[in-house]
Write an enzyme that holds these catalytic residues in place. Structure first.
Site, mmCIF file in Angstrom:
data_model
loop_
_atom_site.group_PDB
_atom_site.id
_atom_site.type_symbol
_atom_site.label_atom_id
_atom_site.label_comp_id
_atom_site.label_asym_id
_atom_site.label_seq_id
_atom_site.Cartn_x
_atom_site.Cartn_y
_atom_site.Cartn_z
ATOM 1 N N CYS A 93 -3.968 4.075 -6.299
ATOM 2 C CA CYS A 93 -2.529 4.307 -6.115
ATOM 3 C C CYS A 93 -1.951 5.066 -7.304
ATOM 4 O O CYS A 93 -1.077 5.921 -7.143
ATOM 5 C CB CYS A 93 -1.797 2.991 -5.890
ATOM 6 S SG CYS A 93 -2.111 2.274 -4.258
ATOM 7 N N HIS A 131 6.772 3.000 -2.399
ATOM 8 C CA HIS A 131 7.027 3.606 -1.078
ATOM 9 C C HIS A 131 7.879 4.862 -1.209
ATOM 10 O O HIS A 131 7.636 5.862 -0.542
ATOM 11 C CB HIS A 131 7.740 2.614 -0.164
ATOM 12 C CG HIS A 131 6.837 1.569 0.430
ATOM 13 N ND1 HIS A 131 5.593 1.867 0.942
ATOM 14 C CD2 HIS A 131 7.008 0.234 0.599
ATOM 15 C CE1 HIS A 131 5.042 0.747 1.399
ATOM 16 N NE2 HIS A 131 5.868 -0.263 1.200
ATOM 17 N N CYS A 145 -3.379 -5.025 -6.111
ATOM 18 C CA CYS A 145 -2.499 -3.869 -6.304
ATOM 19 C C CYS A 145 -1.091 -4.227 -5.839
ATOM 20 O O CYS A 145 -0.898 -4.903 -4.835
ATOM 21 C CB CYS A 145 -3.022 -2.681 -5.510
ATOM 22 S SG CYS A 145 -1.945 -1.251 -5.576
ATOM 23 N N HIS A 154 6.867 -2.199 -5.856
ATOM 24 C CA HIS A 154 6.328 -1.957 -4.520
ATOM 25 C C HIS A 154 7.238 -0.995 -3.737
ATOM 26 O O HIS A 154 6.776 0.011 -3.191
ATOM 27 C CB HIS A 154 6.205 -3.291 -3.789
ATOM 28 C CG HIS A 154 5.661 -3.201 -2.401
ATOM 29 N ND1 HIS A 154 4.343 -3.437 -2.100
ATOM 30 C CD2 HIS A 154 6.251 -2.893 -1.215
ATOM 31 C CE1 HIS A 154 4.150 -3.276 -0.811
ATOM 32 N NE2 HIS A 154 5.294 -2.947 -0.238
ATOM 33 N N GLU A 155 8.515 -1.308 -3.691
ATOM 34 C CA GLU A 155 9.431 -0.463 -2.914
ATOM 35 C C GLU A 155 9.549 0.929 -3.542
ATOM 36 O O GLU A 155 9.622 1.930 -2.835
ATOM 37 C CB GLU A 155 10.804 -1.126 -2.775
ATOM 38 C CG GLU A 155 10.808 -2.491 -2.062
ATOM 39 C CD GLU A 155 10.148 -2.485 -0.685
ATOM 40 O OE1 GLU A 155 10.050 -1.414 -0.057
ATOM 41 O OE2 GLU A 155 9.701 -3.560 -0.232
ATOM 42 N N CYS A 162 -3.082 -0.086 -8.494
ATOM 43 C CA CYS A 162 -4.524 0.073 -8.679
ATOM 44 C C CYS A 162 -4.814 1.543 -9.019
ATOM 45 O O CYS A 162 -3.952 2.394 -8.881
ATOM 46 C CB CYS A 162 -5.285 -0.336 -7.407
ATOM 47 S SG CYS A 162 -5.139 0.865 -6.076
ATOM 48 N N HIS A 180 0.775 1.009 2.157
ATOM 49 C CA HIS A 180 0.170 -0.240 1.696
ATOM 50 C C HIS A 180 -1.293 -0.041 1.310
ATOM 51 O O HIS A 180 -2.009 0.748 1.907
ATOM 52 C CB HIS A 180 0.321 -1.328 2.756
ATOM 53 C CG HIS A 180 1.733 -1.783 2.870
ATOM 54 N ND1 HIS A 180 2.267 -2.280 4.029
ATOM 55 C CD2 HIS A 180 2.743 -1.792 1.958
ATOM 56 C CE1 HIS A 180 3.544 -2.579 3.825
ATOM 57 N NE2 HIS A 180 3.854 -2.285 2.579
ATOM 58 N N CYS A 181 -1.704 -0.824 0.334
ATOM 59 C CA CYS A 181 -3.023 -0.654 -0.263
ATOM 60 C C CYS A 181 -3.840 -1.904 0.038
ATOM 61 O O CYS A 181 -3.323 -3.013 0.039
ATOM 62 C CB CYS A 181 -2.852 -0.476 -1.762
ATOM 63 S SG CYS A 181 -4.387 -0.402 -2.677
HETATM 64 ZN ZN LIG Z 1 5.698 -2.324 1.650
HETATM 65 ZN ZN LIG Z 2 -3.344 0.332 -4.601
#
Ligand SMILES: [Zn+2]
Ligand SMILES: [Zn+2]
Lengths: 446, 182
Positions: free
Chosen positions: B169, B135, B147, B131-132, B166, B141-142
């Protein structure tokens, strides 16, 4: 999705930068202001959807600033940020119309929920305006033409059932506006002062749907740090609208049936039964009877929800509404886009009338919106319409009947001969009697 | 596409059964991952009032330690991190930048008074690192629940999402995830 614009007003740099980062990651557009003056300056360049406002800054006090902001934009949602000591000021701010307040430092979940709710509130206000437009549109269609019997019948049924508290099942293809009808029923019912809570059962993963509908208690599962109310509880007093009801799992069907029958439920991980009172409206584009036959959908649930059924005809079965809807969407988008488009060319109308509209009203609306975005004239031309709709028209051209072709050709030649039949006949290479017969056959006007 | 990404485990915090971390990350992220053990004087970032560590300051320190040939650095710590305006964070990243921090402190079931669960802690940490990192590659954010870029403000959100970007993304990042079988 529309990117919301947020303004963060705080004299502390670290607050501005960390909130800026937080909201950027959430996909928002963010601006920051370090003082009241700065905030007002940015407001004038505006507009923002939401303002996070530190109530205690040097210079102009937060309450005065809030008033000035509301003078510039009465619709903007304000959330007050406060240190623990100034809660009383926050209360005053709330009385003046702030949406809510948070105490620093915030819990991330509180902050995102607060912002989400605030924006939802704003959207609802916007939606209410849209909804009014849409209801007048629906009503308008029935009042003005009465050509589309199908839609007239739908609206009569809405009026009839709205007064009762009966469960309603709305059926129709996707894009026919099932949610619109559900909302129309709700706004005409005695429950209209309570919420209508919509759940798209098909769009939420199975694992989440249960807690989405029933809510959960703190500690119900790993990491459930908060108690959450589910949609059923939120619909208390009002209407629960379950879209795509044909898509729910068999376990969820059992759980739902129980709530519908008893009007009682328990939150996930909770022991106490909660009593609720709501009107149920369901919608589906699935063939429920077939699903019952295949034992995918419970028969007992089917009978529970299939009390009063409204079937929305697809757009292709109510072609007389196409141009009216078109006109409505042109008005709507010329207003929101600030484009002076007023008309639609005859050729473009022809295309709209002959398109099969598998995506129904939604597809038509998208087509008009697109045409208004790309169009360069004060009138929508056929080339402004989406490509696939134009293609459809061309395809149709290729399959034109020989008779129709002959009729069109004769009309064209007669026009060219200025109505002189002898001349037209010679141009067509036939005698006058044959031409007269054809004119009679095709009902050609001279 | 041979970008070097450093996974910096702060102060010897590296559970022995996390050997697969780089491999698992490569299911989605076609980069070279290098595992570092980094000594950091965390006391510099400690808040006596809050008994937590300032995430942004820690992130700044990590960036100073990014090796020359490195593209990005992501610090993994087991202490509780914060930024002044928030009570806690699972992680912090520079959007479109070179660094990020992930804290396992609140990913651990023990924090919530539950029995220790190493597998779950690993899965959560893996997702938070992805996740990070997302970024740092500019992803926001999705809305897709499953995701890995879905926003997680509490830990059950993390368990609902997959160690997966996903399709949308993936497209934004220009990567293709292999379907994992774990
Ligand atoms: Zn985040
Ligand atoms: Zn996504």
């Amino acid at each position: 999705m529309k990117p919301y614009k947020i303004l963060i007003v705080d004299d502390e740099l670290s607050v501005r930068t960390s909130l800026n980062e937080w909201f950027l990651e959430d996909g928002f557009k963010v601006e920051t202001a370090e003082s009241a003056e700065d905030a007002l300056y940015k407001m004038h360049r505006g507009p923002f959807d939401l303002i996070l406002l530190d109530i205690k800054m040097p210079g102009m006090d937060g309450i005065t600033l809030q008033k000035k902001i509301k003078e510039i934009d009465a619709d903007v949602v304000i959330i007050i940020m406060t240190a623990y000591a100034s809660v009383e000021t926050a209360v005053e701010a709330l009385k003046l119309g702030a949406f809510d307040y948070v105490t620093k430092p915030f819990d991330p979940d509180d902050l995102s929920r607060l912002v989400r709710n605030a924006l939802k509130q704003k959207e609802l206000a916007d939606e209410n305006i849209q909804l009014k437009e849409k209801i007048t549109e629906l009503a308008g269609v029935s009042n003005m033409v009465g050509e589309s019997e199908g839609m007239k019948r739908v609206l009569e049924m809405v009026d009839t059932v709205a007064e009762t508290d009966s469960t309603v099942l709305i059926r129709g293809e996707s894009g026919t506006g099932k949610e619109l009808i559900a909302r129309a029923i709700h706004t005409r019912s005695k429950r209209r002062y309570f919420p209508i809570v919509a759940v798209n059962c098909g769009a939420i993963p199975e694992t989440l749907l249960e807690s989405e509908l029933f809510g959960h208690e703190k500690g119900a599962f790993t990491g459930a740090q908060y108690r959450r109310k589910g949609k059923i509880e939120l619909a208390n007093g009002g209407t629960l609208f379950l879209d795509e009801i044909g898509d729910i799992s068999s376990q969820m069907q059992v759980d739902l049936l129980r709530v519908i029958e008893s009007k009682r439920f328990t939150r996930v991980g909770g022991g106490d039964e909660i009593q609720v009172d709501f009107r149920l409206i369901c919608a589906t584009n699935k063939n429920l009877e077939k699903l019952v036959e295949e034992e995918i959908f419970r028969e007992d649930l089917y009978y529970r929800i299939n009390v009063f059924t409204i079937f929305i005809p697809p757009l292709r079965e109510r072609r007389s509404d196409i141009l009216l809807l078109t006109e409505f969407f042109i008005q709507k988008y010329s207003r929101t886009m600030g484009k002076p488009v007023k008309k639609i060319s005859a050729a473009a109308q022809e295309i709209l009338l002959s398109h099969p509209w598998p995506g129904n009203v939604r597809e038509l609306e998208n087509a008009i919106e697109r045409a208004m975005v790309v169009g360069k004239h004060s009138e929508i031309m056929s080339e402004d319409l989406p490509l696939h709709i134009n293609e459809q028209e061309k395809k149709k051209d290729n399959f034109i009947k020989l008779d129709d072709l002959e009729k069109q050709h004769i009309e064209k030649i007669i026009a060219e001969a200025n109505g002189n039949i002898t001349r037209a006949a010679s141009l067509l290479g036939i005698d006058r009697v044959t031409l007269y017969n054809k004119i009679k056959k095709y009902g050609i006007k001279r | 596409m041979n970008k070097q990404i450093y996974l910096a485990f702060i102060n010897g915090h590296f559970p022995p059964d996390w050997k697969n971390l780089a491999t698992d990350l490569r299911h989605c992220l076609p980069f070279t991952f290098e595992i570092l053990s980094l000594k950091v004087n965390l006391r510099l970032f400690h808040s006596a009032d809050r008994h937590q560590y300032h995430s942004t300051l820690l992130l700044g320190h990590l960036l100073k330690n990014l090796p020359e040939q490195g593209e990005k650095i992501i610090g993994i710590t087991d202490v509780d991190i914060y930024i002044p305006i928030l009570t806690f964070l699972f992680g912090e990243a520079q959007l479109n930048g070179r660094g990020a921090v992930v804290s396992t402190y609140r990913l651990n079931t023990v924090f919530y008074g539950l029995p220790r669960n190493d597998k779950l802690l690993y899965d959560r940490t893996l997702k938070e690192i992805m996740h990070e990192l997302g970024h740092t590659f500019g992803l926001v954010h999705c809305a897709d629940f499953e995701c890995v870029m879905n926003s997680s403000t509490y830990v059950e959100n993390i368990d609902l999402k997959q160690a997966f970007f996903c399709q949308s993304c993936q497209d934004k990042m220009g990567i293709t995830c292999d379907k994992r079988t774990t």
